[in-house]
Design a protein around this motif. Structure first.
Motif, PDB file in Angstrom:
ATOM      1  N   LEU A 299       0.578  -0.962  -0.439  1.00  0.00           N
ATOM      2  CA  LEU A 299       0.366  -0.332  -0.310  1.00  0.00           C
ATOM      3  C   LEU A 299       0.342   1.384  -0.068  1.00  0.00           C
ATOM      4  CD1 LEU A 299      -3.146  -1.206   2.403  1.00  0.00           C
ATOM      5  CD2 LEU A 299      -2.779  -0.523   0.118  1.00  0.00           C
ATOM      6  N   SER A 300       2.076   1.392   0.823  1.00  0.00           N
ATOM      7  CA  SER A 300       3.065   2.561   0.696  1.00  0.00           C
ATOM      8  C   SER A 300       3.221   3.334  -0.720  1.00  0.00           C
ATOM      9  CB  SER A 300       3.946   1.876   1.360  1.00  0.00           C
ATOM     10  OG  SER A 300       5.239   3.365   1.462  1.00  0.00           O
ATOM     11  N   TYR A 301       3.667   1.893  -1.507  1.00  0.00           N
ATOM     12  CA  TYR A 301       4.467   1.927  -3.032  1.00  0.00           C
ATOM     13  C   TYR A 301       3.153   2.467  -3.449  1.00  0.00           C
ATOM     14  CZ  TYR A 301       5.974   0.503  -8.086  1.00  0.00           C
ATOM     15  OH  TYR A 301       5.875   0.488  -8.878  1.00  0.00           O
ATOM     16  N   GLN A 302       1.956   2.299  -3.330  1.00  0.00           N
ATOM     17  CA  GLN A 302       0.646   2.464  -4.386  1.00  0.00           C
ATOM     18  C   GLN A 302       0.572   3.775  -3.873  1.00  0.00           C
ATOM     19  OE1 GLN A 302      -2.336  -0.447  -4.011  1.00  0.00           O
ATOM     20  NE2 GLN A 302      -1.055  -1.489  -5.114  1.00  0.00           N
ATOM     21  N   MET A 303       0.348   4.150  -2.506  1.00  0.00           N
ATOM     22  CA  MET A 303       0.272   6.030  -2.505  1.00  0.00           C
ATOM     23  C   MET A 303       1.565   7.172  -2.534  1.00  0.00           C
ATOM     24  SD  MET A 303      -0.764   4.955   1.365  1.00  0.00           S
ATOM     25  CE  MET A 303      -0.165   6.256   2.760  1.00  0.00           C
ATOM     26  N   GLN A 304       2.567   6.465  -3.561  1.00  0.00           N
ATOM     27  CA  GLN A 304       4.162   7.717  -3.572  1.00  0.00           C
ATOM     28  C   GLN A 304       3.403   8.057  -4.242  1.00  0.00           C
ATOM     29  OE1 GLN A 304       7.508   5.105  -3.675  1.00  0.00           O
ATOM     30  NE2 GLN A 304       7.000   3.788  -4.844  1.00  0.00           N
ATOM     31  N   PRO A 305       3.779   9.133  -5.135  1.00  0.00           N
ATOM     32  CA  PRO A 305       4.060   9.925  -4.537  1.00  0.00           C
ATOM     33  C   PRO A 305       3.757  11.200  -3.473  1.00  0.00           C
ATOM     34  CG  PRO A 305       3.843  10.335  -6.397  1.00  0.00           C
ATOM     35  CD  PRO A 305       3.694   9.030  -6.201  1.00  0.00           C
ATOM     36  N   LYS A 306       1.843  10.577  -3.724  1.00  0.00           N
ATOM     37  CA  LYS A 306       0.948  11.586  -3.631  1.00  0.00           C
ATOM     38  C   LYS A 306       0.526  11.884  -1.831  1.00  0.00           C
ATOM     39  CE  LYS A 306      -2.076  10.176  -7.476  1.00  0.00           C
ATOM     40  NZ  LYS A 306      -3.224   9.089  -7.964  1.00  0.00           N
ATOM     41  N   ILE A 307       1.313  10.391  -1.320  1.00  0.00           N
ATOM     42  CA  ILE A 307       1.006  10.702   0.342  1.00  0.00           C
ATOM     43  C   ILE A 307       1.844  10.932   0.769  1.00  0.00           C
ATOM     44  CG2 ILE A 307       0.124   9.433   2.581  1.00  0.00           C
ATOM     45  CD1 ILE A 307      -2.411   9.841  -0.051  1.00  0.00           C
ATOM     46  N   HIS A 308       3.155  10.275   0.142  1.00  0.00           N
ATOM     47  CA  HIS A 308       4.315  10.382   0.614  1.00  0.00           C
ATOM     48  C   HIS A 308       5.576  10.160  -0.042  1.00  0.00           C
ATOM     49  CE1 HIS A 308       4.272   6.216   0.931  1.00  0.00           C
ATOM     50  NE2 HIS A 308       3.497   6.192   2.658  1.00  0.00           N
ATOM     51  N   GLY A 309       6.620  10.147   0.277  1.00  0.00           N
ATOM     52  CA  GLY A 309       7.419   9.912  -0.540  1.00  0.00           C
ATOM     53  C   GLY A 309       8.620   8.643  -0.645  1.00  0.00           C
ATOM     54  N   LYS A 310       9.229   8.262  -1.510  1.00  0.00           N
ATOM     55  CA  LYS A 310       9.830   6.931  -2.150  1.00  0.00           C
ATOM     56  C   LYS A 310      10.820   6.424  -1.087  1.00  0.00           C
ATOM     57  CE  LYS A 310       9.731   6.984  -6.775  1.00  0.00           C
ATOM     58  NZ  LYS A 310      10.432   6.819  -8.392  1.00  0.00           N
ATOM     59  N   GLN A 311      11.021   6.835   0.086  1.00  0.00           N
ATOM     60  CA  GLN A 311      11.647   7.282   1.096  1.00  0.00           C
ATOM     61  C   GLN A 311      11.167   6.140   2.237  1.00  0.00           C
ATOM     62  OE1 GLN A 311      13.070  10.788   2.439  1.00  0.00           O
ATOM     63  NE2 GLN A 311      15.111  10.874   1.284  1.00  0.00           N
TER      64      GLN A 311
ATOM     65  N   ILE B  19       4.945   7.544  11.743  1.00  0.00           N
ATOM     66  CA  ILE B  19       4.682   8.562  12.248  1.00  0.00           C
ATOM     67  C   ILE B  19       4.590  10.278  11.378  1.00  0.00           C
ATOM     68  CG2 ILE B  19       6.880  10.807  13.663  1.00  0.00           C
ATOM     69  CD1 ILE B  19       7.472   8.285  14.725  1.00  0.00           C
ATOM     70  N   ARG B  20       5.085  10.023  10.450  1.00  0.00           N
ATOM     71  CA  ARG B  20       5.197  11.025   9.452  1.00  0.00           C
ATOM     72  C   ARG B  20       3.621  10.895   8.919  1.00  0.00           C
ATOM     73  NH1 ARG B  20       9.082  15.337   9.666  1.00  0.00           N
ATOM     74  NH2 ARG B  20      10.802  14.126   9.640  1.00  0.00           N
ATOM     75  N   ASP B  21       2.886   9.608   9.278  1.00  0.00           N
ATOM     76  CA  ASP B  21       1.775   9.568   8.224  1.00  0.00           C
ATOM     77  C   ASP B  21       0.672  10.159   9.128  1.00  0.00           C
ATOM     78  OD1 ASP B  21       2.719   8.105   5.982  1.00  0.00           O
ATOM     79  OD2 ASP B  21       2.738   6.557   6.943  1.00  0.00           O
ATOM     80  N   PHE B  22       1.377   9.782  10.335  1.00  0.00           N
ATOM     81  CA  PHE B  22       0.051  10.616  11.141  1.00  0.00           C
ATOM     82  C   PHE B  22      -0.286  11.786  12.067  1.00  0.00           C
ATOM     83  CE2 PHE B  22       0.077   5.259  12.301  1.00  0.00           C
ATOM     84  CZ  PHE B  22      -2.045   5.054  12.116  1.00  0.00           C
ATOM     85  N   GLN B  23       1.527  12.186  11.316  1.00  0.00           N
ATOM     86  CA  GLN B  23       1.531  14.163  11.666  1.00  0.00           C
ATOM     87  C   GLN B  23       0.465  14.251  10.526  1.00  0.00           C
ATOM     88  OE1 GLN B  23       6.168  14.327  11.097  1.00  0.00           O
ATOM     89  NE2 GLN B  23       5.904  14.337  13.636  1.00  0.00           N
TER      90      GLN B  23
END
Length: 136
Positions: free
Chosen positions: A12-24, A97-101
């Motif tokens: 899911l994290s792979y599918q959410m990039q770069p809209k929600i968070h970066g590739k890192q 942490i970054r997601d919940f911020q």
């Protein structure tokens, strides 16, 4: 089940990039999932070898191990892998942490009586109290 959860969240994290968070974030989560997978594989392999019957029948009830006991090395590898897997879970949850911020919640409480047991209407209408300290 925890490893499966981490794997699904990484996809899911792979599918959410770069809209929600970066590739890192995806790469960090992928590394932690690989860490967890290696720990789980080594734990399951060593414990299945340990309980295969080659090291005695009393292995299941054994609580205290000495270095001279048969199977001691496999027991220590299994224990270290189990701890490593639990630390990988902790590390994975730290990546949230970054997601919940980015999330903020608002709560509105309406009081319909003077107490929880009152059925009479409250004399104060439309009272709004902010519940979060940063909203003050």
């Amino acid at each position: 089940m925890g490893s499966l959860y981490m794997f699904v969240q990484t996809i899911l994290s792979y599918q959410m990039q770069p809209k929600i968070h970066g590739k890192q974030v995806f790469w960090i989560r992928l590394l932690v999932v690989i860490w967890c997978g290696v720990s789980a594989f080594s734990m399951l392999t060593c414990s299945s070898l340990l309980y295969s019957g080659n090291f005695g029948k009393d292995i299941v009830q054994k609580l205290h191990w000495n270095p001279e006991d048969r199977g001691y090395v496999l027991h220590m590898i299994t224990t270290a892998a189990e701890w490593s897997m639990s630390f990988s879970f902790f590390g994975f949850f730290l990546t949230y942490i970054r997601d919940f911020q980015k999330i903020s919640l608002r709560v509105e409480a309406n009081l319909h009586g003077l107490t929880l047991y009152d059925t009479a209407p409250c004399p104060v209408n439309n009272e709004r109290t902010r519940l979060l300290s940063r909203d003050l």
